[in-house]
Motif scaffolding. Structure first.
Motif, mmCIF file in Angstrom:
data_model
loop_
_atom_site.group_PDB
_atom_site.id
_atom_site.type_symbol
_atom_site.label_atom_id
_atom_site.label_comp_id
_atom_site.label_asym_id
_atom_site.label_seq_id
_atom_site.Cartn_x
_atom_site.Cartn_y
_atom_site.Cartn_z
ATOM 1 N N ASP A 56 4.866 -5.647 -76.831
ATOM 2 C CA ASP A 56 4.076 -6.719 -77.868
ATOM 3 C C ASP A 56 2.740 -6.248 -78.581
ATOM 4 N N HIS A 57 1.773 -5.416 -77.156
ATOM 5 C CA HIS A 57 0.489 -5.159 -77.327
ATOM 6 C C HIS A 57 0.132 -4.152 -78.229
ATOM 7 N N TRP A 58 1.403 -3.756 -78.605
ATOM 8 C CA TRP A 58 0.733 -2.595 -78.918
ATOM 9 C C TRP A 58 1.156 -3.006 -80.614
ATOM 10 N N TRP A 59 1.006 -4.635 -81.430
ATOM 11 C CA TRP A 59 0.830 -4.980 -82.721
ATOM 12 C C TRP A 59 -0.305 -4.223 -82.793
ATOM 13 N N PRO B 76 -6.010 -9.739 -75.551
ATOM 14 C CA PRO B 76 -5.862 -9.035 -75.786
ATOM 15 C C PRO B 76 -5.313 -8.436 -75.963
ATOM 16 N N LEU B 77 -4.742 -7.667 -77.721
ATOM 17 C CA LEU B 77 -3.886 -6.758 -78.076
ATOM 18 C C LEU B 77 -4.449 -4.907 -77.420
ATOM 19 N N VAL B 78 -3.394 -4.050 -77.780
ATOM 20 C CA VAL B 78 -3.681 -2.024 -77.266
ATOM 21 C C VAL B 78 -5.550 -2.689 -78.441
ATOM 22 N N VAL B 79 -5.634 -2.781 -80.021
ATOM 23 C CA VAL B 79 -5.726 -2.495 -81.022
ATOM 24 C C VAL B 79 -7.042 -3.187 -80.893
ATOM 25 N N GLY B 80 -7.078 -4.559 -79.552
ATOM 26 C CA GLY B 80 -8.095 -5.080 -79.379
ATOM 27 C C GLY B 80 -9.343 -4.893 -78.952
ATOM 28 N N GLU B 81 -8.621 -3.876 -77.269
ATOM 29 C CA GLU B 81 -9.098 -3.578 -76.552
ATOM 30 C C GLU B 81 -9.983 -2.333 -76.881
ATOM 31 N N TYR B 129 -4.697 -11.009 -85.722
ATOM 32 C CA TYR B 129 -5.016 -10.612 -84.292
ATOM 33 C C TYR B 129 -5.079 -11.690 -83.824
ATOM 34 N N ILE B 130 -6.108 -13.101 -84.363
ATOM 35 C CA ILE B 130 -6.402 -14.390 -83.557
ATOM 36 C C ILE B 130 -5.076 -14.819 -83.266
ATOM 37 N N ALA B 131 -4.402 -14.676 -84.412
ATOM 38 C CA ALA B 131 -3.028 -15.222 -84.161
ATOM 39 C C ALA B 131 -1.895 -14.618 -82.694
ATOM 40 N N PHE B 132 -2.181 -13.727 -82.957
ATOM 41 C CA PHE B 132 -1.219 -12.950 -81.723
ATOM 42 C C PHE B 132 -2.003 -12.301 -80.992
ATOM 43 N N SER B 133 -2.918 -12.375 -80.166
ATOM 44 C CA SER B 133 -3.729 -12.405 -78.957
ATOM 45 C C SER B 133 -3.702 -13.422 -78.252
ATOM 46 N N TYR B 134 -3.010 -14.099 -77.837
ATOM 47 C CA TYR B 134 -2.896 -15.124 -77.205
ATOM 48 C C TYR B 134 -1.346 -15.543 -76.453
#
Lengths: 181, 320
Positions: A56-59, B76-81, B129-134
């Motif tokens: 899921d972290h790959w979103w 944080p998601l990968v893209v956020g990191e 991203y804000i919705a999904f990074s929790y």
């Protein structure tokens, strides 16, 4: 680029060679085709890899895993339930777990159970979030996380056998502790 | 041109004055860069940007409340990191939300399609991203990014545009490919996470227990029925790419069947993959539907057909 008059320009997308037109058809040049093809390849590789090895972290490249897990027909459906107290209502009462109430939804809270196990005092932040989101309501002075289990028998739920297990609790007076696992 | 005209399932017929594509690469290229009506892209963009407004204001608006959550819940998601995206704040959530609304409304005018389109995409993606990074990702929303990012590449297109364009054809094809990929990749995920035994599991029974309605709850007494549904769904998802080699008439029937499936899913467990439903519009001749609606409206009001609108609006092609 096209204009509102319907005239068709000779060049589209910064093509390496001028795009040709015939009967109102805008064509792409070699460069325009090349980068678009590359985009398709990149998307195919990205989404393919995300589905095969990502999580899921790959979103947005994460796997499309909605309803993808196998559930045993004889297991149990377990959901988290949130109970709270206030100074004027000291008995535990259930409140919805959703973004408008605690800034998190149920699946998010369920996914962070390891964090709550390690630091049960994080339950206090749910009371803070609730105070920010619903300031007109009385502030919570107690938050309790409960796991509710409904057994499945042959794929059908046995609602009579539903049971609740307190997992962790925080109160403004006594602090936080883990009650179950 | 008839709405049921079949296209060449393997690719496309040559443009006037052009040699027919030969060999697999040539046919693939002709298929990917088909000459699509620009008006269709204009209508699809209108639907996409209208959906953005509906989505952030009503359908998927609660993600903004993450701004009120303590940052310790931020994952944080990968893209956020990689990009160093911080935890949400109330201000950031509201800026991305209302930015999405205002930019999408501006994009609906059709002006500055690249600038407004990509700015809308940036705001909407950040809001997601804000919705999904929790800790919870909604798995139905990634494909919509492709529509938001690719559709602006077409440039100017008007609702009554009479021209065709290879860039439009590519954009529509990319949206179609992404939409269908979600079905196929959902089947891949079922095998990966649930194993081949997924089809015989109680996954849908659990979904009905958690989110069932009066439409579906009676099915809990018939577990075999729910398992049969799982077999059917899995088979349909695995076979979904076949839609691209079907005759146009059958392709649209399949798309209609998918819409019915999503309607049934919503009735049964109140889950709808809203952005995906918009993506599937890329299979439909939207510009012709709009034209038809306009004509019927004028007829209803007892007026003559609009002489200013040429018929057919778009020169005959191979897309139906």
């Amino acid at each position: 680029m096209a204009t509102t008059s319907g005239r068709v320009d000779e060049r589209v997308d910064g093509a390496a060679r001028p795009s040709t037109t015939s009967r109102g058809v805008l064509r792409l040049g070699a460069l325009g085709r090349a980068w678009r093809t590359a985009v398709v390849v990149v998307l195919a590789v990205g989404f393919g890899a995300g589905s095969l090895v990502g999580d899921d972290h790959w979103w947005p490249l994460s796997p499309w895993r909605m309803f993808s897990t196998s559930s045993s027909p004889s297991g149990a459906v377990r959901v988290f339930v949130l109970e709270v107290t206030t100074p004027t209502e000291p008995a535990w009462r259930e409140v919805p777990i959703n973004l408008g109430v605690v800034g998190l939804n149920r699946a998010e809270l369920e996914g962070r159970w390891p964090l709550v196990q390690e630091q049960p005092e994080v339950l206090a932040t749910l009371a803070d979030a609730h105070a920010r989101l619903q300031p007109e309501q009385e502030r919570w002075d107690g938050v309790r996380l409960v796991r509710r289990s409904t057994p499945l028998v042959g794929g059908s739920p046995d609602r009579e056998a539903t049971s609740d297990q307190p997992l962790a609790v925080w109160t403004a007076r006594d602090g936080a502790q883990v009650l179950g696992s | 041109m008839s709405a049921t005209t079949d296209h060449d399932p393997a690719g496309s017929s040559p443009a006037p004055g052009r040699a027919a594509p030969t060999g697999l690469p040539g046919r693939l290229s002709a298929w990917l860069f088909w000459e699509a009506p620009l008006a269709r892209v204009a209508w699809l963009r209108l639907a996409v940007y209208a959906f953005v407004v509906l989505d952030v204001l009503w359908l998927h608006s609660t993600g903004r409340h993450h701004g009120a959550a303590d940052p310790l819940w931020y994952q944080p998601l990968v893209v956020g990191e990689v990009l160093g995206v911080p935890a949400a704040t109330v201000l950031l959530a509201e800026v991305t939300r209302w930015g999405s609304v205002l930019l999408a409304l501006a994009a609906m005018t059709g002006r500055a399609p690249r600038l407004l389109g990509w700015a809308t995409a940036l705001c909407w993606i950040w809001f997601q991203y804000i919705a999904f990074s929790y800790g919870k990702v909604d798995h139905d929303r990634a494909d919509f990014l492709v529509a938001l990012l690719i559709l602006p590449t077409v440039g100017l297109a008007h609702l009554r545009d009479g021209r065709r364009s290879e860039a439009a054809g590519f954009a529509l094809r990319a949206v179609q490919l992404m939409a269908i990929a979600t079905y196929f990749l959902a089947a891949v995920a079922k095998v990966r996470f649930g194993g081949w035994e997924w089809v015989s599991s109680a996954t849908i029974a659990r979904a009905v227990v958690r989110r069932g309605t009066w439409v579906s709850e009676w099915m809990l007494d018939y577990p075999a029925l729910l398992q049969a549904f799982q077999w059917g769904l899995f088979t349909a998802e695995l076979a979904s790419p076949v839609v691209f080699v079907l005759a146009l008439r059958w392709q649209r029937r399949v798309v209609g069947a998918w819409y019915l499936f999503h309607l049934a899913t919503y009735a049964a467990i109140t889950i709808a993959f809203w952005p995906h439903l918009v993506m599937m519009l890329a299979f439909l001749p939207l510009e012709r539907a709009a034209q038809l609606a306009r004509r019927r409206w004028r007829r209803l009001r007892g007026q003559e057909p609009d002489a200013a609108v040429p018929e057919p609006l778009v020169a005959p092609g191979r897309d139906g």
